[in-house]
Design a protein around this motif. Structure first.
Motif, PDB file in Angstrom:
ATOM      1  N   TYR A 213      -4.656   6.575  -2.055  1.00 28.41           N
ATOM      2  CA  TYR A 213      -3.805   5.633  -1.837  1.00 28.41           C
ATOM      3  C   TYR A 213      -4.147   4.379  -2.850  1.00 28.41           C
ATOM      4  O   TYR A 213      -5.100   4.287  -3.015  1.00 28.41           O
ATOM      5  N   ARG A 214      -3.066   3.577  -2.900  1.00 30.82           N
ATOM      6  CA  ARG A 214      -3.346   2.223  -3.906  1.00 30.82           C
ATOM      7  C   ARG A 214      -2.843   1.219  -3.173  1.00 30.82           C
ATOM      8  O   ARG A 214      -1.634   1.212  -2.684  1.00 30.82           O
ATOM      9  N   SER A 215      -3.367   0.114  -3.312  1.00 30.32           N
ATOM     10  CA  SER A 215      -3.021  -1.163  -3.011  1.00 30.32           C
ATOM     11  C   SER A 215      -2.881  -2.134  -4.004  1.00 30.32           C
ATOM     12  O   SER A 215      -3.465  -2.152  -4.893  1.00 30.32           O
TER      13      SER A 215
ATOM     14  N   ASN B  95      -1.014   6.964  -4.267  1.00 28.68           N
ATOM     15  CA  ASN B  95      -1.491   6.640  -5.337  1.00 28.68           C
ATOM     16  C   ASN B  95      -0.732   7.532  -6.378  1.00 28.68           C
ATOM     17  O   ASN B  95      -0.450   8.731  -6.352  1.00 28.68           O
TER      18      ASN B  95
ATOM     19  N   VAL C  34       0.941  -1.112   0.050  1.00 31.70           N
ATOM     20  CA  VAL C  34       0.005   0.105  -0.159  1.00 31.70           C
ATOM     21  C   VAL C  34       0.934   1.146  -0.083  1.00 31.70           C
ATOM     22  O   VAL C  34       1.970   1.122   0.722  1.00 31.70           O
TER      23      VAL C  34
ATOM     24  N   ARG D 278      -6.375  -1.875  -6.291  1.00 33.87           N
ATOM     25  CA  ARG D 278      -7.501  -1.150  -5.829  1.00 33.87           C
ATOM     26  C   ARG D 278      -7.147   0.287  -5.246  1.00 33.87           C
ATOM     27  O   ARG D 278      -5.905   0.256  -4.597  1.00 33.87           O
ATOM     28  N   ASP D 279      -7.675   1.274  -5.702  1.00 36.68           N
ATOM     29  CA  ASP D 279      -7.518   2.628  -4.937  1.00 36.68           C
ATOM     30  C   ASP D 279      -8.511   2.939  -3.749  1.00 36.68           C
ATOM     31  O   ASP D 279      -9.647   2.446  -3.661  1.00 36.68           O
ATOM     32  N   SER D 280      -8.013   3.672  -2.964  1.00 36.51           N
ATOM     33  CA  SER D 280      -8.828   3.999  -1.815  1.00 36.51           C
ATOM     34  C   SER D 280      -9.960   4.841  -2.234  1.00 36.51           C
ATOM     35  O   SER D 280     -10.071   5.344  -3.280  1.00 36.51           O
ATOM     36  N   SER D 281     -11.074   5.018  -1.284  1.00 37.46           N
ATOM     37  CA  SER D 281     -12.371   5.625  -1.734  1.00 37.46           C
ATOM     38  C   SER D 281     -12.061   6.812  -2.401  1.00 37.46           C
ATOM     39  O   SER D 281     -12.716   7.380  -3.266  1.00 37.46           O
TER      40      SER D 281
END
Length: 90
Positions: free
Chosen positions: A58-60, A24, A21, A51-54
């Motif tokens: 952030y990006r995971s 982004n 994580v 996946r991006d945070s809402s």
């Protein structure tokens, strides 16, 4: 009281999950994959999920590797976390 010990990992360990994580950015995935390939030359990029945070801050990046040993995992974790771009490695 006896405490249960966590299960021991038997190496090689196929399908070992790793999640990275960080902040982004357009090249975050490229950066993570480049570091991963140093430690996991046969990385299967087709199994990477992003996946991006809402809010998109952030990006995971989640991937599965064949872990070959504790040294590999330790080195991989240390190199990723040493970057100011990576916040956590799970």
């Amino acid at each position: 009281m006896s405490q249960e010990q966590p299960p021991k990992i038997e190496f090689p360990c196929p399908d070992y999950p790793i999640k990275v994580v960080g902040k982004n950015s357009d090249d975050f995935e490229t950066f993570v994959v480049e570091v991963m390939r140093v430690h996991v030359p046969d990385l299967d990029v087709s199994r990477i999920t992003i996946r991006d945070s809402s809010k998109g801050t952030y990006r995971s990046i989640r991937m599965f590797i064949t872990a070959t040993g504790e040294e590999q995992l330790k080195s991989l974790h240390e190199e990723l976390i040493a970057s100011d771009r990576v916040h956590i490695v799970i």
